[in-house]
Design an enzyme around this catalytic site. Structure first.
Site, mmCIF file in Angstrom:
data_model
loop_
_atom_site.group_PDB
_atom_site.id
_atom_site.type_symbol
_atom_site.label_atom_id
_atom_site.label_comp_id
_atom_site.label_asym_id
_atom_site.label_seq_id
_atom_site.Cartn_x
_atom_site.Cartn_y
_atom_site.Cartn_z
ATOM 1 N N GLY A 1 -6.520 -3.097 -4.062
ATOM 2 C CA GLY A 1 -6.382 -4.557 -4.022
ATOM 3 C C GLY A 1 -6.912 -5.118 -2.728
ATOM 4 O O GLY A 1 -7.541 -4.413 -1.944
ATOM 5 N N ASN A 2 -6.688 -6.397 -2.504
ATOM 6 C CA ASN A 2 -7.081 -6.991 -1.221
ATOM 7 C C ASN A 2 -6.079 -8.067 -0.826
ATOM 8 O O ASN A 2 -5.154 -8.377 -1.588
ATOM 9 C CB ASN A 2 -8.522 -7.522 -1.266
ATOM 10 C CG ASN A 2 -8.677 -8.637 -2.272
ATOM 11 O OD1 ASN A 2 -8.139 -9.721 -2.098
ATOM 12 N ND2 ASN A 2 -9.399 -8.356 -3.350
#
Ligand code: CTP
Length: 398
Positions: free
Chosen positions: A208-209
């Site tokens: 993810g980020n």
């Protein structure tokens, strides 16, 4: 901005009704023609005479009251209003408005007006939190009503809770904002993406980020308030869902591409504020990957679809560039490579701009090379500045 405006001030039957006296007074002092409508319950808390003396106008307390200047042509009051403000608004009045009930003057005027309606709820905290009230609030928000959130503090019951009417200055600020609201995106369709995608590794893990979705949500809300029909494609965002727009939830970059491709078919503008992952695991493990002692794990990553580059059509394409160095140069390169109409460069090295902040520092670069560096401001203000520029470009395509 308030001077010479006509504001219908609806006062309903809660203890905070006494605060409406101050609001009526401050508005009158600012040069507003304040037309007060009191529900019957409101007259149990304060008298119409007080409001009449403050506003120097007749006060309407019942639709069929013969003495009222407006009683016969109640619709005239709805037409004369530049804004309708209901402060305080009880749970009962909010429920009536949500149901379109017009058995008193206030309900009738709200139903008949085209002016912005601003509602400041004030009540017992449990009544406000009740899902029936919250459903009614959501319904009215979806219809374009503006709500001023009640504040947390001491309530009439003596308890602390969320249900207090905000102070007069806050309410006046909301009125000014509603009156100054541009509707320059009326008839336009905008697709906004927000949040960060998650690319699954196995049933429990993902790549993810840090994108929170705040900038995209601010853009979607600003566009909605300016009259646009908005589709918000949201990836893994933990923010409260905005009302009055279509929301499509996605998880991965591939899902986002599908959602965007569907939504842009009739759109005038696509704004990609989301942070889709650039890479995804080549294969998703069906079972949870177990750790093997002493072993490293290597994931093979393949490119995700580049949504901005791949989704094409007759609409304006606006990208974002989150950069930690060479901000403008890198953003210009992306603008050219993805053949965008505009790119918003975003410095992510500062604590007050970029990921998960409420403020941002952006540079707007258009395809003609015009570069506008904006100072630190709230994401909502930045959204409006970006939309100002987008509006100019949409216009030039017409
Ligand atoms: N974008 C996209 N699809 C992707 C990745 C990004 O549409 N798979 C969009 C983003 O929403 C943003 C713009 O492209 O509007 C960012 O461009 P990109 O070159 O992908 O930026 P970064 O991923 O930040 O590139 P780099 O890591 O090379 O800096």
């Amino acid at each position: 901005m308030l001077k010479d405006k006509t504001i219908v001030l609806g006062i309903t039957g809660g203890i905070a009704a006494y605060k409406a006296v101050d609001l009526a007074s401050k508005l009158t002092q600012a040069g507003v023609k304040v037309e007060v409508i009191m529900t019957e319950a409101a007259t149990k808390f304060i008298t119409p005479l007080t409001l009449r003396n403050i506003t120097h106008r007749p006060v309407v307390t019942d639709m069929f009251e013969p003495a009222s200047e407006w009683s016969v042509e109640h619709v005239a009051l709805a037409e004369a209003a530049n804004a309708v403000v209901i402060a305080p608004a009880t749970a009962n009045t909010i429920a009536r408005l949500a149901g379109g009930i017009a058995d008193n003057m206030l309900g009738t005027v709200v139903l008949a007006t085209k002016a912005p309606v601003i509602i400041a709820p004030a009540m017992n905290d449990l009544m406000y939190a009740n899902s029936v009230t919250q459903d009614n609030v959501a319904k009215l928000k979806a219809r374009g009503f503006t709500f001023i959130e009640p504040e947390y503090g001491r309530l009439a019951s003596g308890k602390m809770g969320k249900g207090r009417l905000p102070d007069t200055a806050t309410i006046i600020q909301a009125i000014e904002q509603a009156l100054g609201q541009k509707r320059d995106f009326e008839g336009k369709r905008i697709v906004v993406t927000a949040g960060g995608t998650r690319e699954p590794i196995d049933p429990v893990r993902h790549i993810g980020n840090r994108s929170s979705g705040k900038m995209g949500y601010a853009l979607a809300e600003a566009a909605r308030d300016r009259g646009a029909k908005v589709t918000l494609v949201a990836a893994n965002v933990a923010l409260e869902e905005p009302a009055g727009m279509e929301i499509v939830k996605v998880k991965t970059a591939a899902e986002m591409k599908m959602a965007v491709a569907g939504a842009v078919k009739k759109a005038d503008v696509l704004i990609m504020a989301a942070a889709p992952a650039d890479y995804q695991p080549e294969a998703i493990a069906k079972a949870k990957i177990k750790k093997e002692s002493g072993q490293n794990l290597t994931l093979n990553l393949v490119k995700t679809p580049d949504i901005l580059s791949e989704v094409r059509g007759d609409f304006l394409r606006v990208g974002f560039a989150a950069e930690s160095e060479n901000l403008v140069a890198n953003a210009r390169k992306k603008l050219a490579e993805k053949k965008l109409d505009m790119i918003i460069a975003n410095d992510i090295t500062k604590a007050d701009s970029g990921f998960d902040t409420d403020t941002n520092r952006v540079v707007i670069i258009d395809k003609k090379g015009k570069t506008e560096k904006l100072p630190l401001m709230s994401k909502r203000e930045a959204a409006d500045k970006i939309l100002d520029r987008v509006r100019g470009m949409v216009g030039s395509r017409e």
